[in-house]
Design a protein around this motif. Structure first.
Motif, PDB file in Angstrom:
ATOM      1  N   ALA A 147       2.591 -66.853  36.405  1.00  0.00           N
ATOM      2  CA  ALA A 147       4.013 -66.985  36.083  1.00  0.00           C
ATOM      3  C   ALA A 147       4.551 -68.157  36.886  1.00  0.00           C
ATOM      4  CB  ALA A 147       4.770 -65.702  36.414  1.00  0.00           C
ATOM      5  N   MET A 193      11.657 -59.303  42.090  1.00  0.00           N
ATOM      6  CA  MET A 193      10.834 -58.525  41.152  1.00  0.00           C
ATOM      7  C   MET A 193      11.305 -58.620  39.697  1.00  0.00           C
ATOM      8  SD  MET A 193       8.316 -56.553  40.746  1.00  0.00           S
ATOM      9  CE  MET A 193       7.618 -55.091  39.994  1.00  0.00           C
ATOM     10  N   TYR A 242       4.004 -56.385  32.023  1.00  0.00           N
ATOM     11  CA  TYR A 242       3.168 -57.145  31.082  1.00  0.00           C
ATOM     12  C   TYR A 242       1.871 -57.577  31.775  1.00  0.00           C
ATOM     13  CZ  TYR A 242       1.457 -61.746  29.682  1.00  0.00           C
ATOM     14  OH  TYR A 242       0.643 -62.812  29.426  1.00  0.00           O
ATOM     15  N   ALA A 291       0.313 -56.212  34.283  1.00  0.00           N
ATOM     16  CA  ALA A 291      -0.568 -55.052  34.498  1.00  0.00           C
ATOM     17  C   ALA A 291      -1.230 -54.638  33.184  1.00  0.00           C
ATOM     18  CB  ALA A 291       0.227 -53.899  35.113  1.00  0.00           C
ATOM     19  N   THR A 336      -3.359 -64.135  48.058  1.00  0.00           N
ATOM     20  CA  THR A 336      -2.825 -63.327  46.947  1.00  0.00           C
ATOM     21  C   THR A 336      -3.130 -61.855  47.181  1.00  0.00           C
ATOM     22  OG1 THR A 336      -2.905 -65.140  45.364  1.00  0.00           O
ATOM     23  CG2 THR A 336      -2.955 -62.908  44.449  1.00  0.00           C
ATOM     24  N   ILE A 351      -0.187 -58.588  47.658  1.00  0.00           N
ATOM     25  CA  ILE A 351      -0.001 -57.411  46.801  1.00  0.00           C
ATOM     26  C   ILE A 351       0.395 -56.227  47.679  1.00  0.00           C
ATOM     27  CG2 ILE A 351      -1.163 -55.798  45.227  1.00  0.00           C
ATOM     28  CD1 ILE A 351      -2.970 -58.167  44.385  1.00  0.00           C
ATOM     29  N   PRO A 352       1.478 -55.530  47.318  1.00  0.00           N
ATOM     30  CA  PRO A 352       1.898 -54.389  48.140  1.00  0.00           C
ATOM     31  C   PRO A 352       0.726 -53.416  48.336  1.00  0.00           C
ATOM     32  CG  PRO A 352       3.541 -54.836  46.435  1.00  0.00           C
ATOM     33  CD  PRO A 352       2.378 -55.747  46.165  1.00  0.00           C
ATOM     34  N   LEU A 380      -5.832 -53.520  42.770  1.00  0.00           N
ATOM     35  CA  LEU A 380      -5.161 -53.305  41.494  1.00  0.00           C
ATOM     36  C   LEU A 380      -5.989 -52.300  40.683  1.00  0.00           C
ATOM     37  CD1 LEU A 380      -4.030 -56.946  40.618  1.00  0.00           C
ATOM     38  CD2 LEU A 380      -2.677 -55.100  41.671  1.00  0.00           C
ATOM     39  N   ARG A 394      -9.085 -52.093  37.405  1.00  0.00           N
ATOM     40  CA  ARG A 394      -9.660 -53.430  37.303  1.00  0.00           C
ATOM     41  C   ARG A 394     -10.600 -53.640  38.482  1.00  0.00           C
ATOM     42  NH1 ARG A 394      -3.503 -55.044  37.053  1.00  0.00           N
ATOM     43  NH2 ARG A 394      -3.599 -52.906  37.890  1.00  0.00           N
ATOM     44  N   ILE A 437      -6.081 -64.639  38.965  1.00  0.00           N
ATOM     45  CA  ILE A 437      -4.665 -64.306  39.207  1.00  0.00           C
ATOM     46  C   ILE A 437      -4.073 -65.077  40.393  1.00  0.00           C
ATOM     47  CG2 ILE A 437      -5.053 -62.032  38.134  1.00  0.00           C
ATOM     48  CD1 ILE A 437      -4.544 -60.812  40.998  1.00  0.00           C
ATOM     49  N   THR A 439       3.384 -67.512  31.954  1.00  0.00           N
ATOM     50  CA  THR A 439       4.747 -67.014  31.752  1.00  0.00           C
ATOM     51  C   THR A 439       5.711 -68.034  32.320  1.00  0.00           C
ATOM     52  OG1 THR A 439       4.084 -64.687  31.905  1.00  0.00           O
ATOM     53  CG2 THR A 439       6.405 -65.204  32.278  1.00  0.00           C
TER      54      THR A 439
HETATM   55  N1  FOL Z   1       0.924 -63.494  36.408  1.00  0.00           N
HETATM   56  C1  FOL Z   1       2.078 -63.123  35.848  1.00  0.00           C
HETATM   57  N2  FOL Z   1       2.279 -63.343  34.552  1.00  0.00           N
HETATM   58  N3  FOL Z   1       3.028 -62.518  36.567  1.00  0.00           N
HETATM   59  C2  FOL Z   1       2.855 -62.267  37.889  1.00  0.00           C
HETATM   60  O1  FOL Z   1       3.766 -61.710  38.523  1.00  0.00           O
HETATM   61  C3  FOL Z   1       1.655 -62.636  38.525  1.00  0.00           C
HETATM   62  N4  FOL Z   1       1.430 -62.378  39.837  1.00  0.00           N
HETATM   63  C4  FOL Z   1       0.272 -62.735  40.369  1.00  0.00           C
HETATM   64  C5  FOL Z   1      -0.684 -63.378  39.570  1.00  0.00           C
HETATM   65  N5  FOL Z   1      -0.472 -63.632  38.288  1.00  0.00           N
HETATM   66  C6  FOL Z   1       0.693 -63.262  37.740  1.00  0.00           C
HETATM   67  C7  FOL Z   1      -0.036 -62.461  41.801  1.00  0.00           C
HETATM   68  N6  FOL Z   1       0.875 -61.564  42.459  1.00  0.00           N
HETATM   69  C8  FOL Z   1       0.969 -57.428  41.817  1.00  0.00           C
HETATM   70  C9  FOL Z   1       1.745 -58.023  42.814  1.00  0.00           C
HETATM   71  C10 FOL Z   1       1.705 -59.392  43.010  1.00  0.00           C
HETATM   72  C11 FOL Z   1       0.868 -60.189  42.222  1.00  0.00           C
HETATM   73  C12 FOL Z   1       0.115 -59.602  41.241  1.00  0.00           C
HETATM   74  C13 FOL Z   1       0.167 -58.221  41.039  1.00  0.00           C
HETATM   75  C14 FOL Z   1       1.032 -55.940  41.606  1.00  0.00           C
HETATM   76  O2  FOL Z   1       1.445 -55.190  42.454  1.00  0.00           O
HETATM   77  N7  FOL Z   1       0.646 -55.486  40.395  1.00  0.00           N
HETATM   78  C15 FOL Z   1       0.571 -54.091  39.974  1.00  0.00           C
HETATM   79  C16 FOL Z   1       1.836 -53.665  39.253  1.00  0.00           C
HETATM   80  C17 FOL Z   1       2.875 -53.207  40.181  1.00  0.00           C
HETATM   81  C18 FOL Z   1       4.112 -52.662  39.464  1.00  0.00           C
HETATM   82  O3  FOL Z   1       3.973 -52.057  38.379  1.00  0.00           O
HETATM   83  O4  FOL Z   1       5.210 -52.879  39.980  1.00  0.00           O
HETATM   84  C19 FOL Z   1      -0.557 -53.944  38.970  1.00  0.00           C
HETATM   85  O5  FOL Z   1      -1.008 -52.801  38.802  1.00  0.00           O
HETATM   86  O6  FOL Z   1      -0.932 -54.952  38.344  1.00  0.00           O
END
Ligand code: FOL
Length: 205
Positions: A12, A29, A36, A38, A65, A69-70, A76, A79, A130, A151
């Motif tokens: 993004a 956020m 999307y 996820a 990265t 991530i929290p 994740l 995956r 990612i 995005t």
């Molecule tokens: N690509 C896109 N399109 N959007 C992003 O926000 C993004 N972010 C990253 C890489 N590519 C991206 C790297 N940063 C999470 C947090 C930060 C992150 C990537 C993923 C994360 O916590 N993901 C969870 C969902 C959490 C939620 O539902 O709030 C997951 O399960 O993927």
């Protein structure tokens, strides 16, 4: 000579291609956009054989990265998490033994392949890169990188980390039809997330 593993970059970015600020995302956020991310990174590709059961996509990321991530979302879920780092898994905060830690994208994929052969991991579905900037840059240098899911976030935020200009690097934007077919859902033109607009784009080379 085996063909390279197909890689999809998912990212993004702001209109000026900003992707990060102070070790996290530049924007507050974006719930729908993150949902999307996820869904798409979990969704398996349409499969050719009806008898294949367990496959799982991989998410490939750099150490910063991973750290961004929290903890409650890390690794994740659903995956295979591959972290590109010179650290050992023991020194990577929050890394469980199913997390693959490797010195390069290709070494991480080779490790996953070895685990799958030994039945210690599901076979690879799609491989998503990612981020962050360093790992995106390394991926763009690999023959296997053919698709970018970009995005475009609708407004500018202060950023200290940037994604390359795909057009300038010879990539071509594809239409809605190809995008929908590739991601397996209707990603619907301009979307709104709270007060911020965004648009999902597919780029190919
Ligand atoms: N690509 C896109 N399109 N959007 C992003 O926000 C993004 N972010 C990253 C890489 N590519 C991206 C790297 N940063 C999470 C947090 C930060 C992150 C990537 C993923 C994360 O916590 N993901 C969870 C969902 C959490 C939620 O539902 O709030 C997951 O399960 O993927």
């Amino acid at each position: 000579e085996m063909p390279p593993t197909p890689l999809t970059l998912i990212v993004a970015a702001t209109p000026k291609n900003g992707i990060g600020k102070n070790g996290s995302l530049p924007w507050p956020m974006l719930k729908k956009e993150m949902a999307y991310f996820a869904r798409v990174t979990k969704r398996l590709p349409p499969s050719s054989s009806s008898q294949e059961t367990s496959r799982r996509n991989a998410v490939i990321m750099g150490r910063k990265t991973w750290t961004s991530i929290p903890p409650k979302f890390r690794p994740l879920k659903d995956r295979t998490n591959i972290v590109v780092s010179s650290l050992s898994r023991e020194d990577l905060e929050g890394a469980t033994d199913e997390v693959i830690v490797a010195g390069s994208i290709q070494a991480g994929l080779a490790d996953l392949e070895a685990r799958a052969r030994e039945g210690r991991s599901p076979a690879l579905g799609r491989a998503f890169v990612i981020g962050g900037a360093g790992v995106y840059g390394a991926a763009l240098g690999l023959e296997g990188a053919r698709n970018v899911l970009l995005t475009r976030v609708g407004r500018e935020y202060e950023c200290d980390t940037f994604f390359p200009d795909l057009e300038a690097e010879g990539w071509e934007r594809r239409g809605r039809g190809e995008l929908e077919e590739f991601v397996g859902e209707d990603v619907g033109g301009e979307q709104v997330d709270g007060e911020v607009g965004f648009e999902v784009q597919l780029w190919r080379r």
